[in-house]
Scaffold this motif. Structure first.
Motif, PDB file in Angstrom:
ATOM      1  N   PHE A  44       0.823  -1.209   0.000  1.00 10.95           N
ATOM      2  CA  PHE A  44       0.000   0.000   0.000  1.00 10.95           C
ATOM      3  C   PHE A  44       0.860   1.264   0.000  1.00 10.95           C
ATOM      4  CE2 PHE A  44      -4.251  -1.791   0.788  1.00 10.95           C
ATOM      5  CZ  PHE A  44      -5.000  -0.866   0.081  1.00 10.95           C
ATOM      6  N   ILE A  45       2.045   1.188   0.608  1.00 10.81           N
ATOM      7  CA  ILE A  45       2.901   2.373   0.633  1.00 10.81           C
ATOM      8  C   ILE A  45       3.242   2.821  -0.785  1.00 10.81           C
ATOM      9  CG2 ILE A  45       5.082   1.113   0.784  1.00 10.81           C
ATOM     10  CD1 ILE A  45       6.062   3.278   2.710  1.00 10.81           C
ATOM     11  N   ASP A  46       3.281   1.879  -1.731  1.00 13.63           N
ATOM     12  CA  ASP A  46       3.557   2.244  -3.122  1.00 13.63           C
ATOM     13  C   ASP A  46       2.462   3.165  -3.663  1.00 13.63           C
ATOM     14  OD1 ASP A  46       5.525   0.351  -2.690  1.00 13.63           O
ATOM     15  OD2 ASP A  46       4.587  -1.186  -3.935  1.00 13.63           O
ATOM     16  N   THR A  47       1.222   2.892  -3.279  1.00 10.93           N
ATOM     17  CA  THR A  47       0.122   3.738  -3.741  1.00 10.93           C
ATOM     18  C   THR A  47       0.140   5.096  -3.052  1.00 10.93           C
ATOM     19  OG1 THR A  47      -1.552   3.013  -2.110  1.00 10.93           O
ATOM     20  CG2 THR A  47      -1.243   1.644  -4.070  1.00 10.93           C
ATOM     21  N   TYR A  48       0.629   5.135  -1.810  1.00  7.24           N
ATOM     22  CA  TYR A  48       0.720   6.417  -1.106  1.00  7.24           C
ATOM     23  C   TYR A  48       1.739   7.335  -1.785  1.00  7.24           C
ATOM     24  CZ  TYR A  48      -1.387   3.663   2.736  1.00  7.24           C
ATOM     25  OH  TYR A  48      -2.175   2.851   3.499  1.00  7.24           O
ATOM     26  N   VAL A  49       2.858   6.765  -2.206  1.00  6.94           N
ATOM     27  CA  VAL A  49       3.877   7.556  -2.903  1.00  6.94           C
ATOM     28  C   VAL A  49       3.333   8.029  -4.249  1.00  6.94           C
ATOM     29  CG1 VAL A  49       6.164   7.484  -3.977  1.00  6.94           C
ATOM     30  CG2 VAL A  49       5.800   6.425  -1.735  1.00  6.94           C
ATOM     31  N   ALA A 307       0.439  -0.787 -12.984  1.00  6.12           N
ATOM     32  CA  ALA A 307      -0.738   0.070 -12.826  1.00  6.12           C
ATOM     33  C   ALA A 307      -1.982  -0.766 -12.542  1.00  6.12           C
ATOM     34  CB  ALA A 307      -0.949   0.926 -14.076  1.00  6.12           C
ATOM     35  N   ASP A 308      -2.128  -1.896 -13.241  1.00  9.50           N
ATOM     36  CA  ASP A 308      -3.263  -2.782 -12.980  1.00  9.50           C
ATOM     37  C   ASP A 308      -3.184  -3.364 -11.575  1.00  9.50           C
ATOM     38  OD1 ASP A 308      -4.341  -2.384 -15.505  1.00  9.50           O
ATOM     39  OD2 ASP A 308      -3.280  -4.095 -16.378  1.00  9.50           O
ATOM     40  N   ALA A 309      -1.977  -3.678 -11.118  1.00  9.43           N
ATOM     41  CA  ALA A 309      -1.805  -4.188  -9.761  1.00  9.43           C
ATOM     42  C   ALA A 309      -2.227  -3.147  -8.735  1.00  9.43           C
ATOM     43  CB  ALA A 309      -0.348  -4.602  -9.541  1.00  9.43           C
ATOM     44  N   HIS A 310      -1.880  -1.884  -8.964  1.00  6.50           N
ATOM     45  CA  HIS A 310      -2.294  -0.807  -8.067  1.00  6.50           C
ATOM     46  C   HIS A 310      -3.819  -0.696  -8.027  1.00  6.50           C
ATOM     47  CE1 HIS A 310       1.439   1.824  -7.211  1.00  6.50           C
ATOM     48  NE2 HIS A 310       1.829   0.589  -7.471  1.00  6.50           N
ATOM     49  N   ARG A 311      -4.457  -0.796  -9.186  1.00  4.65           N
ATOM     50  CA  ARG A 311      -5.913  -0.696  -9.228  1.00  4.65           C
ATOM     51  C   ARG A 311      -6.559  -1.816  -8.409  1.00  4.65           C
ATOM     52  NH1 ARG A 311      -4.513   0.376 -14.796  1.00  4.65           N
ATOM     53  NH2 ARG A 311      -4.784   2.612 -15.225  1.00  4.65           N
ATOM     54  N   ALA A 312      -6.042  -3.020  -8.554  1.00  2.00           N
ATOM     55  CA  ALA A 312      -6.596  -4.155  -7.817  1.00  2.00           C
ATOM     56  C   ALA A 312      -6.403  -3.985  -6.317  1.00  2.00           C
ATOM     57  CB  ALA A 312      -5.944  -5.452  -8.299  1.00  2.00           C
ATOM     58  N   LEU A 313      -5.234  -3.503  -5.927  1.00  2.00           N
ATOM     59  CA  LEU A 313      -4.941  -3.323  -4.500  1.00  2.00           C
ATOM     60  C   LEU A 313      -5.860  -2.270  -3.893  1.00  2.00           C
ATOM     61  CD1 LEU A 313      -3.000  -4.086  -2.155  1.00  2.00           C
ATOM     62  CD2 LEU A 313      -1.549  -2.180  -2.886  1.00  2.00           C
ATOM     63  N   GLU A 314      -6.012  -1.136  -4.560  1.00  2.00           N
ATOM     64  CA  GLU A 314      -6.819  -0.043  -4.015  1.00  2.00           C
ATOM     65  C   GLU A 314      -8.312  -0.371  -4.026  1.00  2.00           C
ATOM     66  OE1 GLU A 314      -4.483   4.054  -4.730  1.00  2.00           O
ATOM     67  OE2 GLU A 314      -4.957   2.997  -6.591  1.00  2.00           O
ATOM     68  N   ALA A 315      -8.719  -1.279  -4.898  1.00  2.00           N
ATOM     69  CA  ALA A 315     -10.117  -1.689  -4.950  1.00  2.00           C
ATOM     70  C   ALA A 315     -10.406  -2.838  -3.984  1.00  2.00           C
ATOM     71  CB  ALA A 315     -10.493  -2.100  -6.365  1.00  2.00           C
ATOM     72  N   ARG A 316      -9.419  -3.194  -3.163  1.00  2.00           N
ATOM     73  CA  ARG A 316      -9.560  -4.297  -2.192  1.00  2.00           C
ATOM     74  C   ARG A 316      -9.911  -5.608  -2.894  1.00  2.00           C
ATOM     75  NH1 ARG A 316     -10.174  -2.152   2.982  1.00  2.00           N
ATOM     76  NH2 ARG A 316      -9.140  -0.131   3.024  1.00  2.00           N
ATOM     77  N   GLN A 317      -9.340  -5.806  -4.081  1.00  2.00           N
ATOM     78  CA  GLN A 317      -9.594  -7.027  -4.842  1.00  2.00           C
ATOM     79  C   GLN A 317      -8.498  -8.063  -4.644  1.00  2.00           C
ATOM     80  OE1 GLN A 317      -9.940  -5.469  -8.829  1.00  2.00           O
ATOM     81  NE2 GLN A 317     -12.069  -4.823  -8.549  1.00  2.00           N
ATOM     82  N   THR A 318      -7.533  -7.776  -3.788  1.00  2.00           N
ATOM     83  CA  THR A 318      -6.440  -8.712  -3.534  1.00  2.00           C
ATOM     84  C   THR A 318      -6.556  -9.300  -2.144  1.00  2.00           C
ATOM     85  OG1 THR A 318      -4.922  -7.053  -2.634  1.00  2.00           O
ATOM     86  CG2 THR A 318      -4.938  -7.328  -5.024  1.00  2.00           C
ATOM     87  N   THR A 319      -6.001 -10.490  -1.981  1.00  2.00           N
ATOM     88  CA  THR A 319      -5.850 -11.101  -0.662  1.00  2.00           C
ATOM     89  C   THR A 319      -4.409 -11.581  -0.526  1.00  2.00           C
ATOM     90  OG1 THR A 319      -6.543 -13.285  -1.484  1.00  2.00           O
ATOM     91  CG2 THR A 319      -8.251 -11.839  -0.536  1.00  2.00           C
TER      92      THR A 319
END
Length: 326
Positions: A44-49, A307-319
């Protein structure tokens, strides 16, 4: 020298601002090593940056952890040689790259039994769980803890880590599916539902007392529920901002809640000294060897598709954990 590329941002914003930049590697300087990355961790820190929540000068590199093989060492480096497998999770951002120069004293050599993917998937999150559970929370057998986002990156490691210490873990997740994962990971109780109802649920499970520590990586949305779930003199460790930064603190609310403690800890502070970093890494590798911590790599993306990985992470689609493959 080798042809290499990395991902950077030239403006803060959504995943669409991530772009590729080619570069030539250079020979390692004194105390440095050159690593060819084989796996890169997503956090998540990657998305914060990227978004600017954690401000950084532009253009900015992305990524906080990776693992790979050493291909060159600089003058003065001892204990690490070309061919060794290493991982890193601290220092300047820039792990979204095929190659990386790193200070030799800030990497961890990987045991033979731990793959680069496992290291990249667990190092940052695993060392975070280690310091949260044992150094920050100082949790002991017989105590109780509430873990938010219990099926997420840190949560999925923190839950079994706490359970291995004899802590009664109350997990909270955003769906029934994720709650089942947290239960399987070792949570004594695994809850879902709105934050407004959480504190009452927690107190119902703790004879009305509340928990000794709340580990909160969600931030703004869970703040009130976290404070209300604590027992007298309990500790709220707010270590992430998945829903946004927490609101300004009214210190009188800590008094009304029962002389509560609040901390905003970071791995960087708990692993500031080289010896601390090595100890945290050794504790993580030991928990992996014991089977307490599992990589749980449930998503893999090509580095070019970050970028797709970031979208999935921020959409809470990952576990569990996600890795990027160069």
């Amino acid at each position: 020298m080798a042809d290499a590329w990395r991902l950077i941002i030239r403006a803060h914003g959504g995943p669409e601002v991530i772009e590729r930049e080619d570069f030539q590697t250079s020979d390692p300087g004194p105390g440095e090593i050159l690593i060819a990355h084989e796996a890169i961790g997503l956090n998540f820190i990657d998305t914060y940056v990227r978004s600017g929540l954690y401000p950084s000068p532009l253009p900015a590199a992305l990524g906080a952890e990776a693992a790979g093989t050493v291909i060159a060492v600089g003058p003065g480096v001892t204990g690490i040689a070309p061919g060794d497998r290493v991982a890193h999770a601290l220092g300047a951002h820039g792990s979204y790259a095929t190659h990386r120069l790193m200070p030799a004293n800030r990497v961890l050599k990987l045991p033979d039994a731990i793959s680069c993917e496992t290291a990249a998937a667990t190092l940052l999150k695993g060392m975070t769980a280690a310091f949260l559970a044992e150094d920050c929370g100082r949790m002991e057998s017989g105590q109780a803890a509430l873990v938010h986002a219990a099926a997420g990156g840190v949560g999925s490691i923190l839950v079994p880590w706490l359970a291995s210490l004899g802590v009664t873990v109350i997990a909270h997740s955003g769906s029934e599916e994720k709650a089942a994962l947290a239960k399987a990971a070792g949570a004594a109780h695994s809850l879902t539902g709105p934050y407004e109802a959480l504190a009452e649920q927690v107190r119902g499970l703790t004879d009305g007392e509340g928990v000794h520590v709340v580990f909160d990586g969600v931030g703004k949305a869970s703040w009130d529920a976290s404070l209300a779930s604590l027992r007298i003199r309990g500790l709220l460790a707010t270590y992430g901002n998945a829903s946004g930064p927490v609101p300004p603190i009214d210190v009188l609310s800590l008094s009304r809640g029962g002389s509560l403690f609040v901390t905003r800890p970071t791995l960087y502070d708990y692993a500031r000294e080289d010896a601390d970093l090595q100890r945290l890494g050794a504790r993580l590798f030991d928990q992996i060897a014991k089977g307490v911590v599992k990589a749980d790599i449930n998503q893999r993306f090509a580095l070019a598709d970050a970028a797709d990985a970031h979208r999935a992470l921020e959409a809470r689609q990952t576990t569990g954990s996600t890795v990027l493959i160069p």
